[in-house]
Design a protein around this motif. Structure first.
Motif, PDB file in Angstrom:
ATOM      1  N   SER A   1      26.440  -5.438   6.586  1.00  8.70           N
ATOM      2  CA  SER A   1      25.348  -4.421   6.399  1.00  8.70           C
ATOM      3  C   SER A   1      23.971  -4.839   6.922  1.00  8.70           C
ATOM      4  CB  SER A   1      25.228  -4.119   5.075  1.00  8.70           C
ATOM      5  OG  SER A   1      24.627  -3.008   4.749  1.00  8.70           O
ATOM      6  N   TRP A   2      23.849  -4.738   8.117  1.00 10.69           N
ATOM      7  CA  TRP A   2      22.516  -5.259   8.797  1.00 10.69           C
ATOM      8  C   TRP A   2      21.555  -4.200   8.685  1.00 10.69           C
ATOM      9  CZ3 TRP A   2      23.124  -9.960   9.774  1.00 10.69           C
ATOM     10  CH2 TRP A   2      24.706 -10.704  10.140  1.00 10.69           C
ATOM     11  N   THR A   3      20.231  -4.720   8.694  1.00 13.56           N
ATOM     12  CA  THR A   3      19.157  -3.805   8.628  1.00 13.56           C
ATOM     13  C   THR A   3      18.333  -3.612  10.022  1.00 13.56           C
ATOM     14  OG1 THR A   3      17.823  -5.521   7.749  1.00 13.56           O
ATOM     15  CG2 THR A   3      18.811  -4.208   6.137  1.00 13.56           C
ATOM     16  N   THR A   4      18.528  -4.854  10.934  1.00 10.64           N
ATOM     17  CA  THR A   4      17.705  -5.015  12.158  1.00 10.64           C
ATOM     18  C   THR A   4      18.646  -5.501  13.469  1.00 10.64           C
ATOM     19  OG1 THR A   4      15.697  -5.096  10.940  1.00 10.64           O
ATOM     20  CG2 THR A   4      15.789  -5.747  13.332  1.00 10.64           C
ATOM     21  N   ALA A   5      18.700  -4.951  14.373  1.00  4.84           N
ATOM     22  CA  ALA A   5      19.301  -5.248  15.611  1.00  4.84           C
ATOM     23  C   ALA A   5      18.343  -5.460  16.914  1.00  4.84           C
ATOM     24  CB  ALA A   5      20.585  -4.517  15.820  1.00  4.84           C
ATOM     25  N   THR A   6      18.221  -6.299  17.570  1.00  2.00           N
ATOM     26  CA  THR A   6      17.513  -6.487  18.697  1.00  2.00           C
ATOM     27  C   THR A   6      17.991  -7.149  19.899  1.00  2.00           C
ATOM     28  OG1 THR A   6      15.019  -6.934  19.291  1.00  2.00           O
ATOM     29  CG2 THR A   6      16.072  -8.619  18.015  1.00  2.00           C
ATOM     30  N   ALA A   7      17.556  -6.700  21.024  1.00  2.00           N
ATOM     31  CA  ALA A   7      18.325  -7.529  22.081  1.00  2.00           C
ATOM     32  C   ALA A   7      17.368  -7.144  23.594  1.00  2.00           C
ATOM     33  CB  ALA A   7      19.578  -6.972  22.401  1.00  2.00           C
ATOM     34  N   SER A   8      17.248  -7.982  24.477  1.00  2.00           N
ATOM     35  CA  SER A   8      16.589  -7.654  25.806  1.00  2.00           C
ATOM     36  C   SER A   8      17.367  -7.690  26.975  1.00  2.00           C
ATOM     37  CB  SER A   8      15.440  -8.683  25.809  1.00  2.00           C
ATOM     38  OG  SER A   8      14.508  -8.678  24.782  1.00  2.00           O
ATOM     39  N   TRP A   9      17.265  -7.020  27.835  1.00  4.19           N
ATOM     40  CA  TRP A   9      17.969  -7.118  29.229  1.00  4.19           C
ATOM     41  C   TRP A   9      17.337  -6.697  30.223  1.00  4.19           C
ATOM     42  CZ3 TRP A   9      18.796  -3.401  25.509  1.00  4.19           C
ATOM     43  CH2 TRP A   9      18.398  -1.871  26.224  1.00  4.19           C
ATOM     44  N   THR A  10      17.647  -6.991  31.619  1.00  6.26           N
ATOM     45  CA  THR A  10      17.030  -6.765  32.780  1.00  6.26           C
ATOM     46  C   THR A  10      17.885  -5.459  33.387  1.00  6.26           C
ATOM     47  OG1 THR A  10      15.944  -8.766  33.140  1.00  6.26           O
ATOM     48  CG2 THR A  10      16.294  -7.211  35.143  1.00  6.26           C
ATOM     49  N   GLU A  11      17.403  -4.500  33.516  1.00  5.60           N
ATOM     50  CA  GLU A  11      18.135  -3.276  33.992  1.00  5.60           C
ATOM     51  C   GLU A  11      18.746  -3.622  35.418  1.00  5.60           C
ATOM     52  OE1 GLU A  11      19.995   0.179  33.324  1.00  5.60           O
ATOM     53  OE2 GLU A  11      18.961  -1.105  31.910  1.00  5.60           O
ATOM     54  N   PRO A  12      20.000  -3.525  35.657  1.00  6.30           N
ATOM     55  CA  PRO A  12      20.631  -3.855  37.091  1.00  6.30           C
ATOM     56  C   PRO A  12      20.300  -2.891  38.089  1.00  6.30           C
ATOM     57  CG  PRO A  12      22.481  -3.378  35.553  1.00  6.30           C
ATOM     58  CD  PRO A  12      21.159  -3.184  34.635  1.00  6.30           C
TER      59      PRO A  12
ATOM     60  N   THR B   1      13.362  -4.399  26.241  1.00  7.72           N
ATOM     61  CA  THR B   1      13.492  -5.026  24.842  1.00  7.72           C
ATOM     62  C   THR B   1      13.843  -3.763  23.920  1.00  7.72           C
ATOM     63  OG1 THR B   1      12.218  -7.028  24.981  1.00  7.72           O
ATOM     64  CG2 THR B   1      12.433  -6.195  22.771  1.00  7.72           C
ATOM     65  N   ALA B   2      14.831  -3.771  23.087  1.00 11.26           N
ATOM     66  CA  ALA B   2      15.187  -2.647  22.115  1.00 11.26           C
ATOM     67  C   ALA B   2      15.653  -3.165  20.948  1.00 11.26           C
ATOM     68  CB  ALA B   2      16.464  -2.019  22.642  1.00 11.26           C
ATOM     69  N   THR B   3      15.153  -2.408  19.844  1.00  9.99           N
ATOM     70  CA  THR B   3      15.219  -2.806  18.313  1.00  9.99           C
ATOM     71  C   THR B   3      15.655  -1.512  17.446  1.00  9.99           C
ATOM     72  OG1 THR B   3      13.543  -4.585  18.710  1.00  9.99           O
ATOM     73  CG2 THR B   3      14.338  -3.806  16.431  1.00  9.99           C
ATOM     74  N   VAL B   4      16.536  -1.655  16.775  1.00  5.04           N
ATOM     75  CA  VAL B   4      16.939  -0.702  15.743  1.00  5.04           C
ATOM     76  C   VAL B   4      16.974  -1.287  14.169  1.00  5.04           C
ATOM     77  CG1 VAL B   4      18.886   0.843  14.794  1.00  5.04           C
ATOM     78  CG2 VAL B   4      18.600   0.570  17.272  1.00  5.04           C
ATOM     79  N   THR B   5      16.068  -0.632  13.646  1.00  7.87           N
ATOM     80  CA  THR B   5      15.678  -1.122  12.076  1.00  7.87           C
ATOM     81  C   THR B   5      15.948   0.175  11.106  1.00  7.87           C
ATOM     82  OG1 THR B   5      14.033  -2.685  13.064  1.00  7.87           O
ATOM     83  CG2 THR B   5      13.958  -2.082  10.549  1.00  7.87           C
TER      84      THR B   5
ATOM     85  N   GLY C   1      16.817   1.971   4.061  1.00  9.41           N
ATOM     86  CA  GLY C   1      17.603   2.931   3.085  1.00  9.41           C
ATOM     87  C   GLY C   1      18.293   4.080   4.231  1.00  9.41           C
ATOM     88  N   THR C   2      17.867   5.334   4.263  1.00 13.25           N
ATOM     89  CA  THR C   2      18.432   6.303   5.075  1.00 13.25           C
ATOM     90  C   THR C   2      17.522   6.448   6.626  1.00 13.25           C
ATOM     91  OG1 THR C   2      17.713   7.896   4.145  1.00 13.25           O
ATOM     92  CG2 THR C   2      19.824   7.487   3.400  1.00 13.25           C
ATOM     93  N   SER C   3      16.332   5.624   6.595  1.00 11.60           N
ATOM     94  CA  SER C   3      15.344   5.935   7.510  1.00 11.60           C
ATOM     95  C   SER C   3      15.904   4.923   8.756  1.00 11.60           C
ATOM     96  CB  SER C   3      14.005   5.888   7.178  1.00 11.60           C
ATOM     97  OG  SER C   3      13.247   5.790   8.162  1.00 11.60           O
ATOM     98  N   TYR C   4      15.708   5.328   9.827  1.00 13.10           N
ATOM     99  CA  TYR C   4      16.046   4.473  11.281  1.00 13.10           C
ATOM    100  C   TYR C   4      15.016   4.475  12.097  1.00 13.10           C
ATOM    101  CZ  TYR C   4      20.751   3.848   9.300  1.00 13.10           C
ATOM    102  OH  TYR C   4      22.022   3.713   8.561  1.00 13.10           O
ATOM    103  N   THR C   5      14.444   3.283  12.668  1.00 10.33           N
ATOM    104  CA  THR C   5      13.326   3.335  13.609  1.00 10.33           C
ATOM    105  C   THR C   5      13.948   2.640  14.868  1.00 10.33           C
ATOM    106  OG1 THR C   5      11.618   3.254  12.187  1.00 10.33           O
ATOM    107  CG2 THR C   5      11.211   2.503  13.949  1.00 10.33           C
ATOM    108  N   LEU C   6      13.960   3.427  15.873  1.00  8.63           N
ATOM    109  CA  LEU C   6      14.481   3.148  17.077  1.00  8.63           C
ATOM    110  C   LEU C   6      13.626   3.039  18.139  1.00  8.63           C
ATOM    111  CD1 LEU C   6      16.104   5.896  15.930  1.00  8.63           C
ATOM    112  CD2 LEU C   6      18.020   4.733  17.244  1.00  8.63           C
ATOM    113  N   THR C   7      13.227   1.586  18.631  1.00 11.33           N
ATOM    114  CA  THR C   7      12.380   1.263  19.594  1.00 11.33           C
ATOM    115  C   THR C   7      12.652   0.873  20.917  1.00 11.33           C
ATOM    116  OG1 THR C   7      10.870   0.900  17.683  1.00 11.33           O
ATOM    117  CG2 THR C   7      10.114  -0.044  19.907  1.00 11.33           C
ATOM    118  N   ILE C   8      12.302   1.320  22.014  1.00  8.90           N
ATOM    119  CA  ILE C   8      12.620   0.551  23.353  1.00  8.90           C
ATOM    120  C   ILE C   8      11.385   0.283  24.136  1.00  8.90           C
ATOM    121  CG2 ILE C   8      13.131   2.834  24.383  1.00  8.90           C
ATOM    122  CD1 ILE C   8      15.509   1.250  25.837  1.00  8.90           C
ATOM    123  N   SER C   9      11.302  -0.782  24.859  1.00  5.53           N
ATOM    124  CA  SER C   9      10.071  -1.021  25.579  1.00  5.53           C
ATOM    125  C   SER C   9      10.445  -1.510  26.869  1.00  5.53           C
ATOM    126  CB  SER C   9       9.211  -2.171  24.853  1.00  5.53           C
ATOM    127  OG  SER C   9       8.668  -1.729  23.565  1.00  5.53           O
ATOM    128  N   ASP C  10       9.744  -1.058  27.937  1.00  7.97           N
ATOM    129  CA  ASP C  10       9.798  -1.276  29.282  1.00  7.97           C
ATOM    130  C   ASP C  10       8.665  -2.167  29.361  1.00  7.97           C
ATOM    131  OD1 ASP C  10       9.772  -1.616  32.103  1.00  7.97           O
ATOM    132  OD2 ASP C  10      10.573   0.255  32.655  1.00  7.97           O
TER     133      ASP C  10
END
Length: 241
Positions: A61-72, A138-142, A145-154
């Motif tokens: 039951s995770w509350t935050t997931a984050t990762a980065s990548w270079t678009e191929p 870099t992208a993060t989902v947090t 409760g029932t609220s989700y914040t989805l962030t993606i940054s170039d």
């Protein structure tokens, strides 16, 4: 279905162009729905027995997931080619997914890159911000409760999109860093490899969360297989075999 994808892609491209011309950030519908992890394979005994997700998923039951990548950089092999690297919560063992990433769509005959988020089972929403191969994300989902914040940054072009949505039916089964093709058809990717870095769930390194490796099928002709997690505990690559 392909005609529908192409029509939607052209509409999305037109809206995106209009948004960029006026300086307005326009969210558009996109060419495909992504959704939960599905294992389909191509027959008993096949060596290409992956599902629609490739990468690593950790259960809990995770509350935050984050990762980065270079678009191929990619070359379209067919107008059915479509894939996306993304990060998210849920979807492996549940019927909901909260995710954000970058999709490369070949339905127009050339690669079109679009950032998106999806609160599955709702349809994905695509952003109009300009993206090029080689851009770092870099992208993060947090969740709270029932609220989700989805962030993606170039971080190459210097823009960030943040969206907050509610989903009361989410089950919080997993967190993941994934590549996915809803059409089971990938373009040719430069180097046949996609790499993730900085993968953390609730601030813990990917390796320390006891993740499961997932293979992604590529139309029964290839399989995308995640390599071992790096010594830093947060990085891995996925290679086409």
């Amino acid at each position: 279905m392909l005609a529908t994808r192409l029509t939607r892609a052209l509409v999305a491209a037109a809206l995106a162009t209009a948004g960029l011309a006026t300086g307005t950030a326009v969210a558009t519908t996109g060419p495909a729905t992504f959704g939960p992890h599905v294992s389909f394979g191509h027959g008993a005994g096949s060596s290409f027995s992956g599902g629609n997700w490739g990468g690593y998923a950790s259960f809990g039951s995770w509350t935050t997931a984050t990762a980065s990548w270079t678009e191929p950089s990619v070359t379209c092999r067919s107008t059915n080619d479509l894939f996306a690297p993304w990060v998210g919560i849920d979807g492996d063992g549940s019927s909901t997914v909260e995710q954000t990433g970058v999709a490369t769509d070949c339905s127009s005959g050339r690669p079109v890159y679009q950032a998106w988020y999806e609160m599955y089972p709702a349809a994905p929403v695509y952003y109009s911000n300009s993206i090029s191969a080689g851009d770092h994300f870099t992208a993060t989902v947090t969740r709270s409760g029932t609220s989700y914040t989805l962030t993606i940054s170039d971080t190459t072009k210097g823009w960030t999109k943040t969206t907050t949505k509610s989903l009361s039916s989410a089950r919080h089964y997993s967190a993941e860093a994934i590549i996915e093709s809803p059409t089971d058809s990938y373009p040719s990717v430069s180097g046949n490899t996609i790499s993730f870095t900085g993968v953390k769930f609730d601030g813990k390194t990917l390796k320390s969360t006891n993740p499961s490796a997932l293979n992604a099928d590529d139309r029964g002709t290839n399989t995308w297989i995640p390599n071992a997690i790096g010594s830093d505990g947060t990085s891995f690559s996925i290679t086409r075999h």
